[in-house]
Design a protein around this motif. Structure first.
Motif, PDB file in Angstrom:
ATOM      1  N   THR A   1      56.915  42.707  50.068  1.00  0.00           N
ATOM      2  CA  THR A   1      57.384  42.124  51.329  1.00  0.00           C
ATOM      3  C   THR A   1      58.864  42.396  51.570  1.00  0.00           C
ATOM      4  N   ILE A   2      59.515  42.995  50.591  1.00  0.00           N
ATOM      5  CA  ILE A   2      60.932  43.332  50.677  1.00  0.00           C
ATOM      6  C   ILE A   2      61.056  44.837  50.473  1.00  0.00           C
ATOM      7  N   LYS A   3      61.844  45.508  51.299  1.00  0.00           N
ATOM      8  CA  LYS A   3      61.929  46.965  51.200  1.00  0.00           C
ATOM      9  C   LYS A   3      62.740  47.431  49.993  1.00  0.00           C
ATOM     10  N   LYS A   4      63.818  46.718  49.700  1.00  0.00           N
ATOM     11  CA  LYS A   4      64.690  47.161  48.617  1.00  0.00           C
ATOM     12  C   LYS A   4      65.342  45.965  47.944  1.00  0.00           C
ATOM     13  N   MET A   5      65.450  46.028  46.615  1.00  0.00           N
ATOM     14  CA  MET A   5      66.101  44.965  45.851  1.00  0.00           C
ATOM     15  C   MET A   5      67.122  45.588  44.908  1.00  0.00           C
ATOM     16  N   ASN A   6      68.319  45.034  44.919  1.00  0.00           N
ATOM     17  CA  ASN A   6      69.366  45.443  43.991  1.00  0.00           C
ATOM     18  C   ASN A   6      69.567  44.315  42.992  1.00  0.00           C
ATOM     19  N   TRP A   7      69.125  44.539  41.773  1.00  0.00           N
ATOM     20  CA  TRP A   7      69.217  43.520  40.723  1.00  0.00           C
ATOM     21  C   TRP A   7      70.499  43.755  39.931  1.00  0.00           C
ATOM     22  N   LEU A   8      71.420  42.795  40.013  1.00  0.00           N
ATOM     23  CA  LEU A   8      72.694  42.883  39.306  1.00  0.00           C
ATOM     24  C   LEU A   8      72.600  42.154  37.972  1.00  0.00           C
ATOM     25  N   SER A   9      73.071  42.790  36.932  1.00  0.00           N
ATOM     26  CA  SER A   9      73.148  42.152  35.614  1.00  0.00           C
ATOM     27  C   SER A   9      74.541  41.567  35.445  1.00  0.00           C
ATOM     28  N   ILE A  10      74.636  40.221  35.471  1.00  0.00           N
ATOM     29  CA  ILE A  10      75.934  39.545  35.326  1.00  0.00           C
ATOM     30  C   ILE A  10      75.769  38.435  34.295  1.00  0.00           C
ATOM     31  N   VAL A  11      76.199  38.723  33.091  1.00  0.00           N
ATOM     32  CA  VAL A  11      76.024  37.779  31.988  1.00  0.00           C
ATOM     33  C   VAL A  11      77.066  36.656  32.057  1.00  0.00           C
ATOM     34  N   ASP A  12      78.270  36.967  32.519  1.00  0.00           N
ATOM     35  CA  ASP A  12      79.330  35.963  32.610  1.00  0.00           C
ATOM     36  C   ASP A  12      78.975  34.909  33.654  1.00  0.00           C
ATOM     37  N   ALA A  13      78.987  33.648  33.264  1.00  0.00           N
ATOM     38  CA  ALA A  13      78.525  32.574  34.135  1.00  0.00           C
ATOM     39  C   ALA A  13      79.383  32.428  35.383  1.00  0.00           C
ATOM     40  N   SER A  14      80.702  32.480  35.247  1.00  0.00           N
ATOM     41  CA  SER A  14      81.568  32.283  36.406  1.00  0.00           C
ATOM     42  C   SER A  14      81.407  33.421  37.409  1.00  0.00           C
TER      43      SER A  14
END
Length: 535
Positions: free
Chosen positions: A237-250
């Motif tokens: 249902t979504i054309k494109k997804m950019n999954w960001l890897s951000i381990v730092d909580a802030s």
């Protein structure tokens, strides 16, 4: 089946699961995209074809579905691959995915599945029965992580005809149905080629699911795009997804905060930021499940071979204070190995309510005086936040306590090398794989398994009795009798306190309801957007 390879080691598990802090860099991208996708305003502006996702775990671990326990990888793979059967991410109800129907009799000792007509891999080639046989050959190899979820009950997988496969069981095992989602079917022509499994580990993903992986930039982002030829039950249902890897909580919170936030959704939201994000109009919801912190004892080290000492250290912990201070109320003291929301939950006969007087009495009965404990721990942020309460609690009953939080890889390398340790605190969540008690308990309590090797306990008579009871429960076909046996061995595990949870936590997900709908918070790491829509 192929000849078994060497047994799957804890070191391999750490490397593939995302708990090692340093993995080998993967430099090859999957598409022409040579670097990280844009982190500009496209994610928050008028581009309604794009959803930007923030995942609080690394994307640089193994992408091989038969080997990974990585939160990022497993969540992404659930969009890329299909099992014969998959499960709803929240209810975990099974539904036919690559198969056309569920078995009509789950108590039978063999199930036949016909493959979905017209299903294709993301490279356009058709999905075949040979792909299914190839996948299960891999899944049942004892060198894989997935094998621990199948080998106790699955005898073989065989070809019936060009569109049908048959799973043959060692005994009736209805719990196999939702567990089939773990066996993500993979293309033989891709991963059966020389170097194929190394390519899978390093970020090559070719599935039959609704989304295809089009770019992979380790320690940065992975891009998923709708696969237009997908003809399965849950259309993209979504054309494109950019999954960001951000381990730092802030940094993770910043990416979803404010009116110009780039991301529409983030998992692993810190408890301290929940109110802040809600005031900004975000929905922040949680899921209670098996996410827990446990203590693990080296029973080859005295006095931890004495069950009374292990019990004393559990009774001494002020768990309520730990939950209130470190987890901001988002936790529940363990009253069983299973969390209270699990269908098989029962309060164990031994529950470690805060009782420092009982702790002192048990230590005295064991003849232990002037005990000093070095508590080694993984440096996962919320676990580290809990450690001072443990130290203060143990010091209060006269147990001199030192804390040694450290990089996960360093910690488990010491144990892999048989270096000495006393007690370890770590986090775990087997709900990534499923909900049934057999799966959850065998994840840790398996004869010859890595966790049991660390405890030096599984050769004891108590352990052998436990494993026999667990095998009996696995093979029991009557639901009520099976549940009764499960409760028996849960009581044994609670009493022995060799590897046991201190508390279960709630995992939090935040999303912008004005830009994303159809989201449901899950009780295990990652997100699922198979039914979400960009607004």
């Amino acid at each position: 089946m192929s000849a078994p390879r060497s047994a799957f080691s804890r070191r391999d598990f750490l490397r593939y699961s995302g708990t090692l802090s340093a993995a080998a860099a993967i430099t090859t991208t999957i598409s022409a995209c040579g670097g990280p996708a844009s982190t500009g305003s496209a994610g928050s502006g008028g581009n309604k074809d794009l959803v930007t996702v923030v995942i609080g775990y690394g994307n640089d671990q193994s992408w091989d579905p038969t080997m990974s326990a990585s939160a990022f990888t497993m969540a992404a793979n659930n969009h890329i691959y299909e099992g014969l059967v998959d499960t709803d991410p929240i209810t975990r109800a099974p539904y036919p995915a690559l198969a056309t129907a569920l078995p009509t009799d789950t108590s039978a000792t063999s199930w036949k599945f016909q493959l979905r007509q017209g299903a294709t891999w993301h490279d356009g080639k058709p999905v075949t029965v040979d792909d299914v046989l190839f996948t299960f050959d891999r899944v049942m190899d004892p060198s894989t992580l997935a094998s621990s979820f199948f080998n106790s009950w699955l005898k073989e997988v065989r070809k019936v005809d060009d569109t049908t496969v048959e799973l043959v069981f060692k005994f009736p095992f209805p719990d196999a149905l939702p567990r089939l989602t773990i066996a993500k079917i993979m293309p033989k022509h891709v991963f059966g080629a020389p170097g194929g499994w190394d390519a899978a580990k390093n970020g090559k993903a070719v599935g039959s699911g609704p989304y295809k992986l089009t770019a992979h930039n380790p320690k940065s982002n992975s891009v998923l795009e709708a696969y237009p030829a997908y003809n399965g039950p849950r259309k993209p249902t979504i054309k494109k997804m950019n999954w960001l890897s951000i381990v730092d909580a802030s940094a993770r919170v910043a990416k979803i905060s404010g009116g110009n936030a780039e991301a529409q959704i983030a998992d692993n939201v810190p408890y301290a930021n929940i109110d802040q994000l809600r005031k900004q109009g975000l929905t922040v919801d949680g899921g209670k499940g098996m996410n827990h912190m446990f203590l693990m004892f080296n029973t080859a080290q005295k006095p931890f071979d004495d069950v009374r000492v292990r019990q004393a250290l559990f009774y001494a912990i002020d768990t309520k204070k730990m939950i209130d201070v470190a987890l901001k109320g988002h936790g529940t003291p363990a009253s069983s190995f299973l969390n209270q929301e699990n269908a098989a939950y029962a309060r164990a006969k031994t529950v470690y309510d805060y009782n420092p007087d009982k702790a002192k009495s048990l230590l005295a009965a064991a003849g232990v005086k002037n005990l000093s404990v070095n508590l080694m721990a993984v440096n996962v942020s919320w676990v580290a936040d809990c450690l001072p309460t443990i130290a203060n609690s143990w010091n209060a009953i006269g147990v001199k306590t030192s804390l040694e939080p450290q990089d996960t890889s360093a910690l488990f390398t010491k144990m892999d090398q048989s270096q000495s340790y006393q007690v370890v605190a770590a986090a775990s969540n087997p709900n990534q794989f499923g909900l049934d008690a057999d799966l959850i308990l065998r994840y840790n309590y398996t004869s010859g398994g890595t966790w049991m090797k660390y405890t030096k306990w599984d050769k004891s008579s108590d352990a052998k009795s436990l494993f026999a009871l667990m095998d009996k429960a696995t093979q029991e076909s009557d639901k009520q009798k099976k549940l009764a046996l499960v409760h028996q061995y849960i009581d044994v595990i609670a009493e022995q306190a060799v590897l046991y949870p201190v508390l279960h936590t709630e995992l939090m997900t935040a999303w912008n309801p004005k830009k994303l709908t159809g989201v449901r918070a899950q009780a295990y790491p990652g997100v699922t957007l198979l039914q979400a829509k960009r607004l």
